[in-house]
Design an enzyme around this catalytic site. Structure first.
Site, mmCIF file in Angstrom:
data_model
loop_
_atom_site.group_PDB
_atom_site.id
_atom_site.type_symbol
_atom_site.label_atom_id
_atom_site.label_comp_id
_atom_site.label_asym_id
_atom_site.label_seq_id
_atom_site.Cartn_x
_atom_site.Cartn_y
_atom_site.Cartn_z
ATOM 1 C CB VAL A 78 -0.969 0.030 1.202
ATOM 2 C CG1 VAL A 78 -2.009 -1.077 1.092
ATOM 3 C CG2 VAL A 78 -0.215 -0.050 2.530
ATOM 4 C CG ASN A 103 -7.090 -4.909 7.840
ATOM 5 O OD1 ASN A 103 -7.487 -4.740 8.983
ATOM 6 N ND2 ASN A 103 -6.233 -5.880 7.523
ATOM 7 C CE1 TYR A 171 -0.688 0.826 14.876
ATOM 8 C CE2 TYR A 171 -1.440 1.582 17.032
ATOM 9 C CZ TYR A 171 -1.618 0.801 15.902
ATOM 10 O OH TYR A 171 -2.734 0.003 15.797
#
Length: 313
Positions: A78, A103, A171
């Protein structure tokens, strides 16, 4: 405690005959969503970086010979726009996509200044840039059919998109960014019959959870477990996340949580976006004041733990 997702209306009446495209679809939540979608009569396309994992995933999904013709796999990262765009366009050529599930995700527990910059860039590339890449390719293709056909885009987030996860600063930043992206896309896509669902699971029993826990810095990891309310015994299964994700998608629900902790966090972090129903708005109003009072106690305890750790060094 798990919160249901029952509503009186439905955005997608059924997944029967629909095409669900899932990035990061070879393992964990992505694979579980594929299984659940197939069980509801959908066609699925799985995108992932590893051809060997995709092959295993396809074998897993195609144990029932009746579903083999409903599965397409494509190798794509991705974070690499050109190869991702080619894979998504080929999936649309196979069957027009009705549900696009973003996802793919990555994480690594470490303090920011103690992390390798390459690891931090990789997390951003997968968790945020990868989603931007996916929807940038997918939205124009979906718009070609959306005036007559309701469609959905699912952004698989995390409760760290509503709560700062100690030891996972970058994150957390990508997940906060994903929430902002989804809120903006909700408005942009409103005229085009495409709904956005942002899913905020808590801890989930997936390979990524094992990876995040297997760190060299045990002191940091043990402290982060306390601050982040980590309890593996209460982790969701990927199958449960898949079920409530697809139900929320069919209902057209925007902000999706399942556990009570997710409900509390959404109460504080919803911002200017309205709740999905009057009942949900009323519940959040009731929870807001006691929840904010509890947050003072929790914050004092967290600050004490962090300062105590630094004093020990």
């Amino acid at each position: 405690m798990r919160i249901g997702l029952k509503t009186s209306s439905s955005w997608l009446q059924s997944l029967e005959g629909k095409h669900v495209l899932i990035t990061g679809g070879s393992t964990g939540i992505g694979l579980a969503i594929a299984k659940e979608a197939l069980s509801q009569g959908a066609f699925v396309t799985l995108l992932a970086r590893s051809s060997s994992k995709l092959e295993k995933a396809e074998q897993n999904l195609a144990k029932n010979g009746d579903t083999k013709h409903k599965i397409l796999t494509k190798v794509a990262d991705v974070g690499v726009y050109e190869t991702l765009a080619k894979a998504i366009k080929e999936a649309f050529e196979w069957r027009a996509v009705d549900v696009l599930v973003c996802n793919a995700g990555d994480a690594k527990t470490a303090l920011l200044d103690e992390s390798r910059i390459e690891d931090l860039h990789a997390i951003i590339q997968t968790n945020l840039t990868g989603v931007v890449n996916t929807v940038h390719v997918g939205i124009p293709l979906m718009k070609q059919r959306s005036p007559k056909t309701p469609m959905s885009i699912v952004l698989m987030n995390s409760q760290s998109g509503m709560y700062p996860v100690y030891g996972n600063s970058v994150y957390t930043a990508t997940k906060y960014g994903l929430k902002g992206l989804g809120e903006t896309l909700k408005l942009e896509l409103m005229p085009h019959n495409i709904r956005i669902s942002i899913v905020f699971p808590g801890y989930v029993e997936t390979p990524m959870l094992d990876y995040c826990g297997a760190e060299d810095n045990r002191d940091l990891f043990e402290l982060s477990k306390i601050i982040n309310f980590y309890d593996r015994s209460k982790a969701d299964t990927a199958e449960h996340v898949a079920k409530y994700t697809l139900e929320a998608t069919k209902n057209g629900t925007f902000l999706v949580t399942s556990q009570f902790s997710g409900l509390m966090l959404s109460t504080f972090s919803r911002g200017s976006m309205p709740a999905e129903s009057f009942g949900r708005a009323l519940l959040e109003l009731i929870l807001y004041i006691p929840g904010r009072l509890f947050s003072f106690i929790a914050a004092a305890y967290i600050y004490y733990l962090i300062k105590h750790r630094n004093h020990k060094k």
